[in-house]
Motif scaffolding. Structure first.
Motif, short mmCIF file in Angstrom:
data_model
loop_
_atom_site.label_atom_id
_atom_site.label_comp_id
_atom_site.label_asym_id
_atom_site.label_seq_id
_atom_site.Cartn_x
_atom_site.Cartn_y
_atom_site.Cartn_z
N THR A 34 0.84 -1.00 -0.27
CA THR A 34 0.28 -0.04 0.17
C THR A 34 0.71 1.37 0.31
O THR A 34 1.81 1.06 0.73
CB THR A 34 -1.14 0.18 1.63
N ILE A 35 0.38 2.62 -0.83
CA ILE A 35 1.60 3.35 -0.87
C ILE A 35 0.43 4.12 -0.73
O ILE A 35 -0.95 4.80 -0.91
CB ILE A 35 2.21 3.43 -1.74
N LYS A 36 0.74 5.90 0.21
CA LYS A 36 -0.25 6.94 0.35
C LYS A 36 0.56 7.63 -0.30
O LYS A 36 1.63 8.08 0.62
CB LYS A 36 -0.26 6.84 2.06
N TYR A 37 0.16 8.81 -0.62
CA TYR A 37 0.47 10.02 -1.33
C TYR A 37 -0.26 11.23 -1.42
O TYR A 37 -2.14 10.73 -1.84
CB TYR A 37 1.31 8.87 -3.22
N PRO A 38 0.04 12.03 -2.04
CA PRO A 38 -0.56 13.44 -2.44
C PRO A 38 -0.61 13.02 -4.49
O PRO A 38 -0.44 13.28 -5.03
CB PRO A 38 0.43 14.87 -2.67
N ILE A 39 -2.37 13.76 -4.35
CA ILE A 39 -2.59 13.53 -5.77
C ILE A 39 -2.01 14.73 -6.92
O ILE A 39 -1.63 15.01 -7.73
CB ILE A 39 -4.67 13.19 -5.97
N GLN A 40 -1.81 15.24 -6.04
CA GLN A 40 0.05 17.45 -6.78
C GLN A 40 0.52 17.70 -5.52
O GLN A 40 0.01 18.02 -4.36
CB GLN A 40 -1.22 17.33 -6.93
N PHE A 41 1.62 17.58 -5.43
CA PHE A 41 2.27 17.89 -4.69
C PHE A 41 2.37 19.41 -4.84
O PHE A 41 2.01 19.98 -5.81
CB PHE A 41 4.09 17.61 -5.51
N ILE A 42 2.81 20.42 -3.81
CA ILE A 42 2.68 21.86 -3.30
C ILE A 42 3.96 22.32 -3.26
O ILE A 42 4.84 22.28 -2.51
CB ILE A 42 1.03 22.12 -2.16
N GLU A 43 3.67 23.60 -4.64
CA GLU A 43 4.81 24.59 -4.18
C GLU A 43 5.71 25.20 -2.58
O GLU A 43 4.65 25.26 -1.69
CB GLU A 43 4.44 25.72 -4.99
N GLY A 44 6.69 24.92 -2.60
CA GLY A 44 7.06 24.88 -1.21
C GLY A 44 7.34 23.43 0.13
O GLY A 44 7.52 23.78 1.24
N HIS A 45 6.80 22.46 0.06
CA HIS A 45 6.35 21.54 0.75
C HIS A 45 7.14 20.90 0.30
O HIS A 45 7.64 19.90 -1.38
CB HIS A 45 4.92 21.06 0.92
N ASN A 46 7.69 19.92 1.13
CA ASN A 46 8.92 18.67 0.56
C ASN A 46 7.71 17.93 -0.25
O ASN A 46 6.74 17.80 0.31
CB ASN A 46 9.06 17.83 2.02
N ARG A 47 8.06 16.05 -0.43
CA ARG A 47 7.19 15.34 -1.54
C ARG A 47 7.55 14.29 -1.30
O ARG A 47 8.75 13.64 -0.69
CB ARG A 47 7.81 14.96 -2.93
#
Length: 382
Positions: A196-209
């Motif tokens: 299982t993997i949990k991940y953002p649907i979109q990374f945000i500027e200024g935040h770590n991935r």
């Protein structure tokens, strides 16, 4: 699952043409009535509990049985069954319910899912069963298209949209299957069986991935010096800028391992902030975090042994049989019961790609004189 598909599946169940996986989906769907919607039950359908028992008993009676002309008949006639089905579909509308464990993160089991199904969990907790042959849009909880599924790969949109908060998806791959992701930054992720993997649907500027993994995955990370890529596996955090590496963090394993193919990574124990608890590895090295001793060891390895699964191969080189059993169980979705305990501590070499589990066990028998029997998906070693 919408009303039309729900009715179609129920009708095929009545005709005896559903698969065991589809019957499990029906069971999960219908079983949700035990605690939901009782106040909204249409009186025209009669006693809700009696109806639910009829439908659930019918599915349980035939679950796991082979489809044949001699299959057990259903307990209710088709016309009556579809009348009930229509009422149920209207009652639930387009909602498809699965059970979840409230403390799933503590148990390292993020989602209970229909057997042998790939499941995508959205940010609002709703779930979607992913068929490996589908071609469809992936949407968020608001219905906005955020990606596309093509066969066994989901690719998230890379164009950046105005977004202030991170929104997460969670993908679960069952035993016996593999699946691929392309994240919104172009990073490629290959998920191994039982992961299982949990991940953002979109990374945000200024935040770590940042992503979180249970199980095993191979990452090919897009380089971005301003936004480090962080993978959390249990207590271990892997930090990279752009590189290729494999992370294995199955709950039943004694350690969490990271094998580096290209680039460099830094590993840190998340529970400690001391710099002495950080380790940097280079290509062809494997870092292993022992869960019991909480110690990290680093060694030189042949990376192909640890990454061959991404191309459908499985390689054992001087591996104890107890570890081989675990890998075979995940790869082929079988249960291996070993009654020869001394065998677990012996080391073996082998490699397989397109072989069936029957062929794999036959090879072990011929080369290493391992005695076994196979019944359905259970292997017993004597």
């Amino acid at each position: 699952m919408d009303k039309k598909n729900f009715l179609s599946l129920l009708e095929r169940y009545q005709d005896g043409t559903t698969t065991p996986e589809e019957e499990q989906m029906l069971l999960n769907y219908l079983d949700s009535f035990q605690n939901e919607h009782d106040d909204e039950w249409p009186s025209a359908l009669g006693n809700s509990e009696a109806l639910k028992r009829d439908i659930l008993d019918g599915i349980l009676q035939n679950m796991g049985k082979e489809k044949s002309k001699n299959r057990l008949p259903k307990r209710f006639p088709s016309q009556k069954f579809l009348k009930y089905a229509a009422g149920i579909a209207i009652l639930l509308g387009s909602t498809y319910l699965f059970f979840e464990i409230d403390d799933h993160k503590k148990a390292n089991l993020p989602l209970l899912q229909p057997e042998n199904s790939i499941v995508l969990k959205l940010d609002n907790g709703s779930t979607d069963v992913i068929s490996e042959n589908d071609r469809k849009n992936i949407t968020d909880s608001q219905g906005n298209v955020v990606g596309v599924q093509t066969g066994n790969t989901i690719t998230y949109a890379q164009e950046k949209k105005e977004q202030k908060e991170l929104v997460y998806n969670e993908l679960t791959v069952p035993l016996g299957k593999r699946f691929d992701l392309v994240l919104s930054d172009g990073t490629s992720v290959k998920l191994n069986a039982g992961s299982t993997i949990k991940y953002p649907i979109q990374f945000i500027e200024g935040h770590n991935r940042e992503v979180e993994i249970w199980g095993e995955a191979f990452f090919d990370v897009t380089r971005d010096e301003n936004h480090p890529f962080l993978v959390t596996a249990n207590n271990v955090q892997v930090e990279v800028l752009g590189t290729k590496f494999n992370v294995s963090s199955y709950p039943e394993d004694d350690d969490i391992s990271t094998v580096l193919v290209e680039g460099s990574v830094q590993l840190t124990n998340k529970d400690k902030s001391n710099l002495d608890d950080s380790f940097v590895i280079v290509p062809n090295q494997k870092a292993s975090w022992d869960k019991n001793s909480e110690k990290m060891t680093i060694e030189e390895v042949e990376t192909d042994i640890y990454t061959s699964w991404t191309s459908g191969r499985i390689i054992f080189k001087n591996i104890p049989f107890k570890n081989i059993r675990k890998k075979l169980e995940r790869r082929y979705n079988v249960t291996i019961i070993n009654n020869n305990q001394a065998l677990d501590e012996k080391f073996y070499n082998a490699s397989f790609d397109i072989e069936t589990i029957e062929q794999v066990m036959k090879a072990f028998k011929e080369n290493y004189s391992i005695d076994y029997s196979i019944t359905d998906n259970q292997i017993i070693i004597n």
